[in-house]
Design a protein around this motif. Structure first.
Motif, PDB file in Angstrom:
ATOM      1  N   ALA A 132       5.563   5.898   0.202  1.00  0.00           N
ATOM      2  CA  ALA A 132       5.550   5.925  -1.261  1.00  0.00           C
ATOM      3  C   ALA A 132       5.397   4.519  -1.837  1.00  0.00           C
ATOM      4  N   GLU A 133       6.039   3.540  -1.193  1.00  0.00           N
ATOM      5  CA  GLU A 133       5.917   2.156  -1.661  1.00  0.00           C
ATOM      6  C   GLU A 133       4.472   1.666  -1.541  1.00  0.00           C
ATOM      7  N   VAL A 134       3.832   2.002  -0.428  1.00  0.00           N
ATOM      8  CA  VAL A 134       2.436   1.608  -0.233  1.00  0.00           C
ATOM      9  C   VAL A 134       1.539   2.303  -1.260  1.00  0.00           C
ATOM     10  N   ALA A 135       1.781   3.594  -1.483  1.00  0.00           N
ATOM     11  CA  ALA A 135       0.978   4.340  -2.455  1.00  0.00           C
ATOM     12  C   ALA A 135       1.092   3.736  -3.853  1.00  0.00           C
ATOM     13  N   VAL A 152      -3.379  -3.158  -0.888  1.00  0.00           N
ATOM     14  CA  VAL A 152      -2.143  -2.787  -0.201  1.00  0.00           C
ATOM     15  C   VAL A 152      -2.255  -1.372   0.345  1.00  0.00           C
ATOM     16  N   ARG A 153      -2.802  -0.476  -0.473  1.00  0.00           N
ATOM     17  CA  ARG A 153      -2.910   0.918  -0.051  1.00  0.00           C
ATOM     18  C   ARG A 153      -3.858   1.087   1.134  1.00  0.00           C
ATOM     19  N   ARG A 154      -4.879   0.238   1.222  1.00  0.00           N
ATOM     20  CA  ARG A 154      -5.853   0.357   2.306  1.00  0.00           C
ATOM     21  C   ARG A 154      -5.406  -0.327   3.590  1.00  0.00           C
ATOM     22  N   SER A 155      -4.385  -1.173   3.507  1.00  0.00           N
ATOM     23  CA  SER A 155      -4.023  -2.017   4.649  1.00  0.00           C
ATOM     24  C   SER A 155      -2.751  -1.557   5.358  1.00  0.00           C
ATOM     25  N   PHE A 156      -2.442  -0.274   5.244  1.00  0.00           N
ATOM     26  CA  PHE A 156      -1.190   0.225   5.845  1.00  0.00           C
ATOM     27  C   PHE A 156      -1.430   0.526   7.322  1.00  0.00           C
TER      28      PHE A 156
END
Length: 207
Positions: A132-135, A152-156
C-alpha cells in the motif's frame, strides 16, 4: 497497621487505571474495559481471542505482532489500547474474503514462504502495508533520491521489498521465498508452485 494517607485531591486507583474503549477489529466494533497499560497486542490476544498476531520480542524489534491500524502497518506490542479508541484494526484473521484468502496469503502459500509459521501473520500484514505504501508512492531508504511517485511504484523489486520488510524477522530464514511471494502479490501475479500438487498448508497448530 496504619494505612498510607491519600493525597488531597487524589483519585482512587480503581477509578484511574481502567477505561472503556471501542476498537473496530476486522470490521466489527469491540467494546472493552481495559487497564491503561494494556497493549493493542494483549487486547487482541488476551481479551478478544485473536491469536494470529504473535508476541515475539515484545519490544517492537521482530515484527511478529504487526497488524494494520487505520490501514497502516504497526507493531501492536508498542501501542497502548486506550490511545487507539475508535481505531480500525485488521489482523491476519480478517484478511480473507470469505473462504478466499487475501492475495498476499495466496502468494505466501504458493511460494511456500514460511517454515514454522510463527512470524508469518506479521510478515503478511506488513507486506500488505508495504504494498500500500508503494502504491501511494511513498519512498523508502533505498529509493533513488528525488524519485517521483510513479517511479516508486515501478521500482518495487527485491531490494525495495527487503528494505521495506526489514522490520519483520524470520527465525527460520525463509526470506528468499518471502521476497518472491511479496513480489508476486504486488505485481498481481498468481504464483504457482514449481512442483505438482495441492496448495501448501501452514505447519503447526495454535501458537
Amino acid at each position: 497497621m496504619e494505612s498510607t494517607p491519600r493525597r488531597a485531591g487524589a483519585v482512587p486507583a480503581d477509578r484511574t487505571e481502567r477505561s472503556t474503549l471501542t476498537l473496530h477489529v476486522n470490521g466489527a466494533p469491540r467494546t472493552l474495559t481495559l487497564d491503561h497499560r494494556t497493549t493493542v497486542l494483549d487486547a487482541l490476544r488476551e481479551h478478544l481471542g485473536l491469536t494470529g498476531a504473535k508476541k515475539g520480542c515484545d519490544h517492537g524489534q521482530c515484527g511478529a505482532c504487526t497488524v494494520l491500524i487505520d490501514g497502516r502497518r504497526a507493531n501492536s506490542c508498542l501501542l497502548l489500547a486506550v490511545a487507539h479508541d475508535g481505531a480500525s484494526i485488521t489482523t491476519v484473521e480478517g484478511l480473507a474474503d470469505g473462504d478466499r484468502p487475501h492475495p498476499v496469503q495466496e502468494a505466501f502459500l504458493a511460494r511456500d514462504a514460511l517454515q514454522c509459521g510463527y512470524c508469518t501473520p506479521g510478515q503478511i500484514c506488513s507486506a500488505i502495508g508495504a504494498i500500500a505504501e508503494v502504491a501511494a508512492g511513498h519512498p523508502s531508504h533505498v529509493t533513488r533520491p528525488g524519485a517521483r511517485p510513479d517511479t516508486v511504484r515501478r521500482s518495487f523489486g527485491p531490494e525495495e521489498i527487503r528494505e521495506r520488510m526489514s522490520g519483520n524477522l524470520c527465525r527460520c530464514a525463509a526470506y528468499v521465498n518471502i521476497v518472491a511471494a511479496i513480489g508476486d502479490a504486488a505485481a498481481g501475479r498468481a504464483a504457482e508452485r514449481p512442483e505438482a500438487g495441492g496448495p501448501v498448508r501452514p505447519r503447526g497448530g495454535r501458537q
